[in-house]
Enzyme design. Structure first.
Site, PDB file in Angstrom:
ATOM      1  N   LYS B 201      98.030  18.875  90.966  1.00  0.00           N
ATOM      2  CA  LYS B 201      98.882  18.385  89.467  1.00  0.00           C
ATOM      3  C   LYS B 201      97.977  17.932  88.668  1.00  0.00           C
ATOM      4  O   LYS B 201      97.681  16.421  88.872  1.00  0.00           O
ATOM      5  CB  LYS B 201      99.885  17.506  90.111  1.00  0.00           C
ATOM      6  CG  LYS B 201     101.074  17.370  89.148  1.00  0.00           C
ATOM      7  CD  LYS B 201     100.945  17.068  87.769  1.00  0.00           C
ATOM      8  CE  LYS B 201     100.591  15.398  87.601  1.00  0.00           C
ATOM      9  NZ  LYS B 201     100.260  15.150  86.172  1.00  0.00           N
ATOM     10  N   GLY B 254      92.196   8.354  89.067  1.00  0.00           N
ATOM     11  CA  GLY B 254      92.729   8.036  87.992  1.00  0.00           C
ATOM     12  C   GLY B 254      92.819   6.464  87.837  1.00  0.00           C
ATOM     13  O   GLY B 254      92.092   6.001  88.252  1.00  0.00           O
ATOM     14  N   THR B 258      98.569   3.464  88.083  1.00  0.00           N
ATOM     15  CA  THR B 258      99.073   4.649  88.714  1.00  0.00           C
ATOM     16  C   THR B 258      98.582   4.793  90.372  1.00  0.00           C
ATOM     17  O   THR B 258      99.171   5.138  91.285  1.00  0.00           O
ATOM     18  CB  THR B 258      98.555   5.868  87.963  1.00  0.00           C
ATOM     19  OG1 THR B 258      98.794   5.616  86.572  1.00  0.00           O
ATOM     20  CG2 THR B 258      99.366   7.141  88.368  1.00  0.00           C
ATOM     21  N   GLU B 276      90.720   7.029  94.025  1.00  0.00           N
ATOM     22  CA  GLU B 276      89.425   6.782  93.273  1.00  0.00           C
ATOM     23  C   GLU B 276      89.876   6.272  91.855  1.00  0.00           C
ATOM     24  O   GLU B 276      90.447   7.029  91.147  1.00  0.00           O
ATOM     25  CB  GLU B 276      88.758   7.878  93.195  1.00  0.00           C
ATOM     26  CG  GLU B 276      88.178   8.660  94.630  1.00  0.00           C
ATOM     27  CD  GLU B 276      87.072   7.874  95.237  1.00  0.00           C
ATOM     28  OE1 GLU B 276      87.001   8.389  96.501  1.00  0.00           O
ATOM     29  OE2 GLU B 276      86.578   7.181  94.564  1.00  0.00           O
ATOM     30  N   CYS B 310      84.445   6.705  84.841  1.00  0.00           N
ATOM     31  CA  CYS B 310      84.793   5.511  85.698  1.00  0.00           C
ATOM     32  C   CYS B 310      83.620   4.586  86.111  1.00  0.00           C
ATOM     33  O   CYS B 310      83.642   3.514  86.415  1.00  0.00           O
ATOM     34  CB  CYS B 310      85.557   6.029  87.012  1.00  0.00           C
ATOM     35  SG  CYS B 310      84.674   7.352  87.865  1.00  0.00           S
ATOM     36  N   GLU B 425      89.196  -2.679  82.119  1.00  0.00           N
ATOM     37  CA  GLU B 425      88.355  -1.221  81.890  1.00  0.00           C
ATOM     38  C   GLU B 425      88.829  -0.663  80.666  1.00  0.00           C
ATOM     39  O   GLU B 425      90.329  -0.438  80.391  1.00  0.00           O
ATOM     40  CB  GLU B 425      88.874  -0.310  82.845  1.00  0.00           C
ATOM     41  CG  GLU B 425      88.056   1.086  82.912  1.00  0.00           C
ATOM     42  CD  GLU B 425      88.178   2.009  83.986  1.00  0.00           C
ATOM     43  OE1 GLU B 425      89.472   2.177  84.220  1.00  0.00           O
ATOM     44  OE2 GLU B 425      87.507   2.703  84.288  1.00  0.00           O
TER      45      GLU B 425
END
Lengths: 499, 523
Positions: B201, B254, B258, B276, B310, B425
């Site tokens: 997904k 992500g 979430t 991650e 990231c 972030e």
């Protein structure tokens, strides 16, 4: 019986030449050697014979390629992996020509060669998978907080290979795939009787354009050329498959040059099979016969001496005879052919001599075979031969014959006596046991001192399982991670991190 | 075996018709509802994607579950052949895929072609043959790798101990928008290499290359149902997927919020989960570093991929006595070399933000820094003809692409350590550079964060390099470098940056279950 000679296909390169430093070159002396089709005993090609100077040129090329070229000094493991994958694809795409050439040059049945091509392609893909995964270990200091140690694995260097004639292309893959994957460079000498598929391999490697010149080289010839290779100071490791006598000579030679070199040697065998009372005798008989007669018995791990439990001896032996007599011999390129000729006249005469020794000196009973296939037909054909009720110390039961000759020993009573006797063998390459008892398997696999033990099958080999010998069968392992590790050397770095 | 028919990879992202890929068939969502996707370089609508719901997820998981028994017992070398074909096709179509990736994500075509695509095919080749110590292939009943560990004596018997790594089952792979195709390949390759089947997904923001990957998987001969793709939102498609009773494990890359939700859902249902997540990665630069090399690396660490990585080093700490020199060099080099504009232009360094919403988020942080009284500079070359306007908050208007979501390379100095700009972030081309005095200060400042994904230290002093790399609290630590990889090394975060390790043997470990098998045999 008519054996027909099949013509070699057109080759996309000059088969009389050797492959050195990325180019096809003739031998510097102009000498050539004839190559035969053993099924009919006829010459099919003439290839150049490399001189000591040619060997020197090849080793120098491999040396420069290793120490100065990009193969090790610039390429990542992933690039070497991708080069080997491309090579595997080339082999796969040309497998039909390779199968035909191998079958004609060695006399192997074409149905067997197809399996060897499957294995060859698989080997290059398998070892490509190691190329990008070389790791050392970092060990944190246990008692001294300042000193830290770690290992780094590096390729061993220039590897010289001396190959046997019995599986020319397949054994090339066994040796060359892990060596190249580890970052070594190679000088390869095929058996003098069987150079053709090695040359074709070099051609395909060249066609990938992913191997810098000098990474892989071929020299052609017999014992002299092998000696020149073994004697060369710039070789870092020798890999040898062949007889015990030559193997010992190779090992001695590696100590007599300016610097000692590593060796890995795969020598002979006199591998035993054991038939226990609780097995399906028909299936066991088939497995024993194919274990012995596969490749016309020219197989270092052939099952050549058989222990049969007393309680099933009389029932089993006739089944062996029937299975051996059912083997189909004929033109090797015919799909129906199951067993081919011996590789050359020398091997043919040696096998017939051992059959004579079995009859006249060991006084053993010939259960089946014992003769050349047919008087007067060309080629080096011997019937599948089984001696029965052979004394375990008989010459035919203890010396390696390297032909389609099985010695069924006097019946035995306990597995312990078999294990005890086998541990005294000069050899230790392989063994097979046919049983349904877990405790027999446990005792046999723990007690036997040999490199491969087959349980209820024989001759099955995989790219990921190591293969090799104990005692006079040699040392070092081919296949599996162990073989890859054999082409790496370990460096330990100890660092005072507080300095 | 070469397929004679070429794959239909379009030249422009607006030509793409994204469909779900379930059991080897492309199909519309069961509700026939679609959502729009935008080209961030122009702000124009580009293509539509299925707005999938739990019914589509059910179909996909059912297909993956049916495909599992056969795929998990397929010989490893046969699986490897398919993975190598996938890799070959990715290489073959890499140029076209890179163009689509750029139009969908905003990254430059150059970076997509030279960085993203080769890594994609590389993953399939790396995992094709899992010949890693401890994962030697052995033909067992389920063709699962076994490692014989020990044979020991027990009274009059022998105990044989073997470990077996078996594929887990159906996996859910949920991927982000910063490296759309790469993130899918990174998970998909090891997942299916060990014999699992899966439902992917991808984020709804960038569905184009994940969709095109389904064409490649089919052409490579991946059997139906082994990899299924469901396109849609996290709420409508992602959540039912994570919660589905037949999904055994979840791998998510992500954002942290979430990630925490997914972790909670999956953990509560006793599923294995790999998270991650993000980072607020520090770098510490000592006065004995190679200054020019350090500045060049820090510019890349700030602005590569629009700062949407990231691992981007968004907090850069420079030792006080070289601070002014560093900042000056950083400012000058960035202004001269980092050009923002059309991602298709080979001179562009980075392109637009991935979406309008994300651009707004990044601008919010820039405005916040301005409100807090920090010094905020937009490092744009005034004579760059592509830049029509630089707004007060750093938004750029690019000639010919006025609707695009462009932000200037933004340098912030004089900001407080505990500012939200320094602790949260941002995921954009915004970097904070602060001074420090001692080594202890540097380590303390670097580690003062809820995250722990990556960090860097620049110094020529060997003993200091050793000390500091060992004290920085992050999953990856770089000495005199940034984001250089070895494919066999573990990758993952500490703290809010995540809970797992992937890559190399760590991926193989995550995607399999380890069993211990004992067999007692009497002597």
């Amino acid at each position: 019986m008519t054996i027909t000679a099949t013509a070699l296909p057109q080759l996309p390169f000059d088969r009389s030449l050797a492959y050195i430093n990325g180019r096809w070159v003739g031998g510097s002396t102009g000498q050539t050697r004839d190559v035969e089709n053993p099924a009919v005993g006829a010459v099919i090609a003439a290839v150049c014979e490399s001189s000591a100077g040619d060997v020197d040129a090849a080793v120098q090329a491999a040396h420069v390629a290793f120490h100065e070229g990009p193969w090790v000094n610039e390429y990542s493991g992933a690039q070497r992996r991708d080069a080997l994958l491309a090579l595997a694809t080339e082999i796969e795409q040309h497998r039909k020509e390779l199968e035909l050439i191998e079958s004609i040059n060695t006399g192997k049945p074409i149905v067997d060669v197809r399996v060897e091509l499957d294995d060859t392609v698989d080997l290059f893909r398998h070892f490509a998978g190691y190329a990008d995964k070389v790791e050392g270990r970092h060990i944190a200091a246990q008692t001294n907080a300042r000193l830290e140690g770690y290992t780094v694995k590096v390729p061993v260097g220039v590897v010289g290979f001396i190959n046997a004639f019995n599986y020319p292309l397949c054994l090339l893959a066994w040796k060359v795939a892990p060596a190249l994957a580890a970052g070594c460079t190679v000088v390869f000498k095929p058996g003098p009787q069987t150079p053709l598929t090695t040359q074709y391999f070099a051609h395909l490697l060249h066609e990938t354009e992913k191997f810098p010149k000098g990474v892989f080289n071929v020299v052609l010839g017999g014992a002299d050329v092998g000696q020149a290779l073994v004697d060369h100071d710039l070789i870092d490791k020798i890999g040898f498959t062949g007889s015990v006598a030559t193997g010992k000579h190779v090992i001695r030679s590696t100590a007599s040059t300016a610097s000692v070199r590593a060796t890995s040697v795969e020598l002979g065998g006199k591998s035993p099979g054991v038939v226990m009372p609780d097995v399906d005798l028909d299936r066991a008989a088939q497995l024993v016969v194919s274990g012995c007669m596969s490749n016309a018995g020219m197989n270092c791990n052939a099952l050549t001496r058989l222990w049969v439990h007393r309680s099933v001896y009389d029932a089993f032996v006739p089944r062996l005879k029937a299975a051996a007599e059912a083997l189909v011999m004929g033109t090797p390129q015919d799909e129906r052919t199951q067993m081919g000729p011996l590789i050359d006249r020398r091997q043919y005469e040696r096998v017939l001599e051992y059959i004579r020794i079995g009859r006249e000196e060991d006084r053993a009973h010939v259960l089946t075979g014992g003769q050349p296939l047919e008087q007067g037909i060309p080629g080096y054909w011997v019937q599948p031969t089984i001696f029965s009720n052979v004394a375990p110390t008989a010459r035919i039961a203890t010396e390696e014959i390297f032909g389609p000759v099985l010695s069924v020993l006097e019946p035995f009573d306990s597995l312990e006596e078999v294990i005890r006797a086998e541990r005294k063998s000069e050899f230790g390459l392989a063994a097979g046991i046919f049983t349904r008892s877990h405790s027999d398997i446990a005792r046999f696999t723990r007690g036997m001192r040999c490199g491969t033990i087959w349980v209820n099958n024989y001759n099955a080999l995989y790219s990921y399982l190591p293969f090799g010998g104990f005692r006079n069968s040699g040392f070092g392992r081919e296949l599996g991670y162990e073989s890859f590790d054999g082409y790496l050397a370990t460096k330990a770095i100890i660092d005072d991190v507080s300095f | 075996m070469n397929k004679s028919s070429a794959l239909n990879i379009p030249s422009d992202v607006s030509e793409i018709k994204v469909q779900n890929f379930i059991n080897g068939q492309w199909c519309p969502p069961t509700t026939n509802k679609y959502m729009s996707s935008w080209n961030p370089a122009t702000g124009q609508k580009s293509y539509a994607i299925p707005d999938s719901s739990s019914a589509d997820v059910d179909n996909a998981v059912r297909a993956a579950k049916s495909a599992f028994p056969v795929w998990s017992s397929t010989l490893p070398e046969e699986r490897a052949a398919i993975l190598n074909r996938i890799a070959d096709l990715i290489d073959q179509y890499g140029d076209k895929l890179a163009v689509i990736e750029s139009q969908d994500q905003g990254k430059t075509v150059f970076s997509a072609r030279t960085a993203d695509m080769p890594l994609c095919s590389g993953y399939f080749r790396q995992f094709a043959r899992c010949a890693v110590e401890g994962f030697e292939e052995t033909k067992s009943q389920m063709n699962a790798p076994c490692t014989p560990v020990a044979v020991t004596q027990v009274e009059n018997s022998v105990l044989q101990s073997t470990t077996q790594h078996v594929p887990s089952g159906v996996a859910a792979l949920i991927t982000p928008w910063n490296f759309p195709m790469l993130m899918v390949c990174e998970k998909l390759a090891p997942c299916i290499a060990v014999g699992n089947t899966c439902v992917v997904k991808p984020t709804e923001i960038t569905s184009a290359t994940p969709y095109l990957l389904t064409l490649i998987l089919q052409a490579a001969g991946l059997p139906n149902g082994v990899a299924n793709f469901v396109f849609g939102t996290g709420v409508n498609a992602g959540e039912p997927l994570v919660k589905h009773k037949d999904v055994r494990l979840v791998s998510f890359t992500g954002g942290c919020v979430t990630g925490a939700k997914i972790g909670s859902m999956a953990g509560g249902l006793l599923k294995r989960v790999s998270l991650e997540l993000g980072g607020k990665n520090p770098s510490v630069v000592f006065n004995d570093c190679n200054l020019e090399h350090a500045v060049a690396t820090h510019i890349r660490a700030a602005f590569q991929n629009q700062g949407e990585i990231c691992l981007c080093a968004s907090r850069q700490y420079v030792q006080r006595d070289i601070y002014d020199k560093f900042v000056k060099m950083f400012r000058e080099m960035t202004t001269k070399e980092v050009r923002v504009g059309n991602p298709g232009d080979s001179k562009t360094y980075y392109g637009p933000m991935v979406s309008q919403q994300h651009m707004e988020k990044v601008l919010t942080y820039i405005r916040l820094a301005q409100q807090e009284g920090a010094k905020v500079e937009f490092l744009v070359n005034p004579s760059d003809p592509a830049v029509k306007n630089v707004a007060n908050d750093g938004r750029l208007t690019i000639s010919g692409m006025e609707g695009g979501y462009y932000i200037a390379p933004t340098l912030i100095t004089g900001i407080k350590q505990n500012s939200r700009v320094m602790q949260e972030e941002i995921f954009g081309p915004v970097v904070c550079i602060l001074p420090f005095d001692t080594e202890e200060d540097a380590v303390m400042l670097a580690n003062d964060t809820q995250y722990g994904l990556g960090s860097s230290v620049f110094t020529q002093d060997k003993a200091r390099l050793d000390r500091v790399t060992k004290q920085l609290n992050s999953g990856s630590v770089w000495g005199n470098s940034w984001m250089n990889w070895d494919d066999n090394m573990p990758f993952g975060g500490l703290g809010c940056s995540g809970t797992s390790r992937e890559h190399g043997p760590w991926s193989l470990e995550f995607y399999t279950e380890t069993k211990a098998i004992y067999s007692l045999v009497s002597r």
